[in-house]
Design a protein around this motif. Structure first.
Motif, PDB file in Angstrom:
ATOM      1  N   TYR A 119      40.516  38.088  61.418  1.00  8.04           N
ATOM      2  CA  TYR A 119      41.158  39.356  61.072  1.00  8.04           C
ATOM      3  C   TYR A 119      42.011  39.846  62.242  1.00  8.04           C
TER       4      TYR A 119
ATOM      5  N   PRO B 234      37.358  37.465  53.166  1.00  9.23           N
ATOM      6  CA  PRO B 234      36.186  37.877  52.386  1.00  9.23           C
ATOM      7  C   PRO B 234      35.026  38.430  53.224  1.00  9.23           C
TER       8      PRO B 234
ATOM      9  N   GLU C  57      46.285  47.733  49.698  1.00  7.95           N
ATOM     10  CA  GLU C  57      46.266  46.998  50.962  1.00  7.95           C
ATOM     11  C   GLU C  57      44.857  46.527  51.299  1.00  7.95           C
ATOM     12  N   GLU C  58      43.881  47.397  51.090  1.00 13.22           N
ATOM     13  CA  GLU C  58      42.481  47.036  51.343  1.00 13.22           C
ATOM     14  C   GLU C  58      42.066  45.856  50.461  1.00 13.22           C
ATOM     15  N   GLY C  59      42.446  45.914  49.184  1.00 17.22           N
ATOM     16  CA  GLY C  59      42.131  44.824  48.265  1.00 17.22           C
ATOM     17  C   GLY C  59      42.754  43.509  48.691  1.00 17.22           C
ATOM     18  N   LEU C  60      44.007  43.561  49.117  1.00 16.71           N
ATOM     19  CA  LEU C  60      44.679  42.351  49.580  1.00 16.71           C
ATOM     20  C   LEU C  60      44.003  41.780  50.823  1.00 16.71           C
ATOM     21  N   ARG C  61      43.628  42.658  51.734  1.00 18.91           N
ATOM     22  CA  ARG C  61      42.987  42.192  52.973  1.00 18.91           C
ATOM     23  C   ARG C  61      41.592  41.631  52.708  1.00 18.91           C
ATOM     24  N   THR C  62      40.820  42.257  51.841  1.00 13.54           N
ATOM     25  CA  THR C  62      39.478  41.736  51.568  1.00 13.54           C
ATOM     26  C   THR C  62      39.543  40.428  50.794  1.00 13.54           C
ATOM     27  N   THR C  63      40.599  40.220  50.026  1.00 13.54           N
ATOM     28  CA  THR C  63      40.787  38.931  49.357  1.00 13.54           C
ATOM     29  C   THR C  63      41.119  37.861  50.382  1.00 13.54           C
ATOM     30  N   ARG C  64      41.969  38.195  51.314  1.00 13.60           N
ATOM     31  CA  ARG C  64      42.365  37.236  52.353  1.00 13.60           C
ATOM     32  C   ARG C  64      41.235  36.979  53.347  1.00 13.60           C
TER      33      ARG C  64
ATOM     34  N   SER D 294      35.041  35.698  61.126  1.00 10.65           N
ATOM     35  CA  SER D 294      35.824  36.576  60.250  1.00 10.65           C
ATOM     36  C   SER D 294      36.509  37.671  61.062  1.00 10.65           C
TER      37      SER D 294
END
Length: 118
Positions: A73, A16, A7-14, A69
């Motif tokens: 978010y 940056p 989930e963290e990876g998906l959010r940081t991709t969406r 950002s």
């Protein structure tokens, strides 16, 4: 744990400009490369009547990209951020003052100089 990392990876991709940290209060969205918590910026933004210029003035050390950002978010995850804000708003004024005294530098800029948030 794997689910949270995914989930963290998906959010940081969406988003940056957003990073995540484990804190005493749990997993929190922060501005990448800073200690600035997204919920705290949104709290200040709301407390200042959704005035973006006041937010920029009070957080002049942050870039426009960083502030936007945080707002983006929040737009995507309002429940998460509103829950954090509600948690801290539940503290009384005296408890918050003790917290600020015990944690120098933690008082949001718009509360250091309330005249600028009017």
């Amino acid at each position: 744990m794997i689910g949270r990392l995914l989930e963290e990876g998906l959010r940081t991709t969406r988003f940056p400009g957003i990073a995540f940290r484990d804190t005493a209060s749990g997993w929190q969205a922060t501005l990448a490369g800073t200690n600035a918590k997204v919920w705290l910026l949104i709290w200040a933004f709301k407390d200042q009547g959704l005035d973006y210029e006041a937010l920029r003035e009070n957080y002049a050390h942050l870039t426009d990209f960083q502030l936007r950002s945080a707002l983006a978010y929040y737009e995507a995850y309002p429940e998460e951020i509103d829950e954090m804000i509600a948690h801290y708003e539940a503290f009384g004024e005296e408890e918050m003052e003790i917290f600020y005294q015990e944690n120098p530098g933690s008082r949001p800029p718009h509360l250091v100089n309330p005249a600028s948030s009017a």
